[in-house]
Design a protein around this motif. Sequence first.
Motif, PDB file in Angstrom:
ATOM      1  N   VAL A  79       0.702  -1.148   0.052  1.00  0.00           N
ATOM      2  CA  VAL A  79       0.084   0.143   0.069  1.00  0.00           C
ATOM      3  C   VAL A  79       0.942   1.256   0.156  1.00  0.00           C
ATOM      4  O   VAL A  79       0.858   1.978  -0.744  1.00  0.00           O
ATOM      5  CB  VAL A  79      -0.873   0.047   1.217  1.00  0.00           C
ATOM      6  CG1 VAL A  79      -1.701   1.507   1.591  1.00  0.00           C
ATOM      7  CG2 VAL A  79      -1.916  -1.114   1.052  1.00  0.00           C
ATOM      8  N   MET A  80       1.791   1.150   0.778  1.00  0.00           N
ATOM      9  CA  MET A  80       2.777   2.558   1.046  1.00  0.00           C
ATOM     10  C   MET A  80       3.395   2.697  -0.425  1.00  0.00           C
ATOM     11  O   MET A  80       3.662   3.905  -0.745  1.00  0.00           O
ATOM     12  CB  MET A  80       3.657   2.180   2.052  1.00  0.00           C
ATOM     13  CG  MET A  80       3.235   2.090   3.549  1.00  0.00           C
ATOM     14  SD  MET A  80       2.213   3.828   3.885  1.00  0.00           S
ATOM     15  CE  MET A  80       3.693   4.555   4.317  1.00  0.00           C
ATOM     16  N   ARG A  81       3.827   1.575  -0.944  1.00  0.00           N
ATOM     17  CA  ARG A  81       4.668   1.820  -2.315  1.00  0.00           C
ATOM     18  C   ARG A  81       3.657   2.171  -3.532  1.00  0.00           C
ATOM     19  O   ARG A  81       3.993   2.986  -4.253  1.00  0.00           O
ATOM     20  CB  ARG A  81       5.050   0.297  -2.619  1.00  0.00           C
ATOM     21  CG  ARG A  81       5.956   0.401  -3.978  1.00  0.00           C
ATOM     22  CD  ARG A  81       6.780  -0.800  -4.232  1.00  0.00           C
ATOM     23  NE  ARG A  81       5.833  -1.988  -4.192  1.00  0.00           N
ATOM     24  CZ  ARG A  81       4.909  -2.344  -5.039  1.00  0.00           C
ATOM     25  NH1 ARG A  81       4.685  -1.682  -6.299  1.00  0.00           N
ATOM     26  NH2 ARG A  81       4.007  -3.424  -4.777  1.00  0.00           N
ATOM     27  N   LYS A  82       2.499   1.429  -3.471  1.00  0.00           N
ATOM     28  CA  LYS A  82       1.640   2.009  -4.800  1.00  0.00           C
ATOM     29  C   LYS A  82       1.063   3.245  -4.474  1.00  0.00           C
ATOM     30  O   LYS A  82       0.819   3.987  -5.174  1.00  0.00           O
ATOM     31  CB  LYS A  82       0.362   0.898  -4.650  1.00  0.00           C
ATOM     32  CG  LYS A  82       1.105  -0.573  -4.997  1.00  0.00           C
ATOM     33  CD  LYS A  82      -0.245  -1.439  -5.259  1.00  0.00           C
ATOM     34  CE  LYS A  82       0.056  -2.760  -5.911  1.00  0.00           C
ATOM     35  NZ  LYS A  82      -1.014  -3.898  -5.968  1.00  0.00           N
ATOM     36  N   MET A  83       0.694   3.870  -3.134  1.00  0.00           N
ATOM     37  CA  MET A  83       0.162   5.097  -2.890  1.00  0.00           C
ATOM     38  C   MET A  83       1.330   6.005  -2.991  1.00  0.00           C
ATOM     39  O   MET A  83       1.133   7.352  -2.894  1.00  0.00           O
ATOM     40  CB  MET A  83      -0.693   5.122  -1.473  1.00  0.00           C
ATOM     41  CG  MET A  83      -1.592   4.388  -1.576  1.00  0.00           C
ATOM     42  SD  MET A  83      -3.038   4.703  -2.834  1.00  0.00           S
ATOM     43  CE  MET A  83      -3.533   6.331  -2.215  1.00  0.00           C
ATOM     44  N   ALA A  84       2.578   5.771  -2.876  1.00  0.00           N
ATOM     45  CA  ALA A  84       3.720   6.599  -3.102  1.00  0.00           C
ATOM     46  C   ALA A  84       3.681   7.447  -1.881  1.00  0.00           C
ATOM     47  O   ALA A  84       4.032   8.374  -1.887  1.00  0.00           O
ATOM     48  CB  ALA A  84       3.743   7.485  -4.167  1.00  0.00           C
ATOM     49  N   ALA A  85       3.174   6.726  -0.616  1.00  0.00           N
ATOM     50  CA  ALA A  85       3.231   7.484   0.783  1.00  0.00           C
ATOM     51  C   ALA A  85       4.600   7.357   1.433  1.00  0.00           C
ATOM     52  O   ALA A  85       5.155   6.511   1.557  1.00  0.00           O
ATOM     53  CB  ALA A  85       2.263   6.782   1.617  1.00  0.00           C
ATOM     54  N   GLN A  86       5.031   8.596   1.932  1.00  0.00           N
ATOM     55  CA  GLN A  86       6.212   8.651   2.578  1.00  0.00           C
ATOM     56  C   GLN A  86       6.274   8.245   4.105  1.00  0.00           C
ATOM     57  O   GLN A  86       7.012   7.987   5.064  1.00  0.00           O
ATOM     58  CB  GLN A  86       6.806  10.074   2.800  1.00  0.00           C
ATOM     59  CG  GLN A  86       7.159  10.597   0.847  1.00  0.00           C
ATOM     60  CD  GLN A  86       7.840   9.717   0.305  1.00  0.00           C
ATOM     61  OE1 GLN A  86       9.109   9.177   0.759  1.00  0.00           O
ATOM     62  NE2 GLN A  86       7.433   9.101  -1.113  1.00  0.00           N
ATOM     63  N   SER A  87       5.037   8.286   4.613  1.00  0.00           N
ATOM     64  CA  SER A  87       4.679   7.949   6.017  1.00  0.00           C
ATOM     65  C   SER A  87       3.199   7.795   6.263  1.00  0.00           C
ATOM     66  O   SER A  87       2.407   7.675   5.361  1.00  0.00           O
ATOM     67  CB  SER A  87       5.097   9.420   6.881  1.00  0.00           C
ATOM     68  OG  SER A  87       4.101  10.406   6.708  1.00  0.00           O
ATOM     69  N   LEU A  88       3.043   7.203   7.606  1.00  0.00           N
ATOM     70  CA  LEU A  88       1.821   6.747   7.881  1.00  0.00           C
ATOM     71  C   LEU A  88       0.938   8.266   7.662  1.00  0.00           C
ATOM     72  O   LEU A  88      -0.245   8.021   7.410  1.00  0.00           O
ATOM     73  CB  LEU A  88       1.610   6.239   9.121  1.00  0.00           C
ATOM     74  CG  LEU A  88       0.184   5.775   9.644  1.00  0.00           C
ATOM     75  CD1 LEU A  88      -0.607   5.170   8.636  1.00  0.00           C
ATOM     76  CD2 LEU A  88       0.329   5.397  11.165  1.00  0.00           C
ATOM     77  N   ALA A  89       1.554   9.229   8.377  1.00  0.00           N
ATOM     78  CA  ALA A  89       0.721  10.349   8.435  1.00  0.00           C
ATOM     79  C   ALA A  89       0.370  10.779   6.800  1.00  0.00           C
ATOM     80  O   ALA A  89      -0.867  11.408   6.502  1.00  0.00           O
ATOM     81  CB  ALA A  89       1.695  11.612   8.956  1.00  0.00           C
TER      82      ALA A  89
END
Length: 204
Positions: free
Chosen positions: A173-183
């Motif tokens: 999920v973090m990779r596909k959404m390109a999210a840098q952190s939980l926040a």
Amino acid sequence: MIDDDPGVRGALGSLLRSAGYDVALHATTGDFRAVAASDTASCLVLDVRLQGESGLDFQEWLVAEGREIPVILITGHGDIPMTVRGMKAGAVDFLPKPFSDEQMLDAVGSAIAKSEAQLAAAAGNAELARHYATLTAREAEVMGLVVTGLMNKQVAARLDLSEITVKIHRGNVMRKMAAQSLADLVRMAELLGIRDETIHRFNI
């Protein structure tokens, strides 16, 4: 611009063109409705009192229709209730006639900046939606629970998965959404409207 006074249309049209803006002049709201919504940064200069109709009613119609174009209201007969109504409907500015060239150019500059910000936000949301669409159904479930603050073991229990499996889905999920952190992921979920506020880590 919508103004039923040809003199005002001509003068303001010339002013705005001299400042480098592309200008479309309309005598009635019907003329404006017949034109397709712009996909570039734009604004509407709208006279409050048009022949046979209210500019304020038309402004509220724009809001109801979801046409997010910043509006600058102009009028030669303004009063406080009229100003309040226009600003509540989201007008960028309310200029009583006569106004100076500088006042109009400042108002248009602010309105165009607001329109650019709206377009950028819309483009960002569309990009987020494209990322979200790449998640598997299970990854979307994990994301929906993670952004509520649940720990991996709580997500695992809720979905009847192992904690290791949840960690793998969470990493995807973090990779596909390109999210840098939980926040960052939580902010994305809020923009997408997928965060379930009824779930909390302490009451699951």
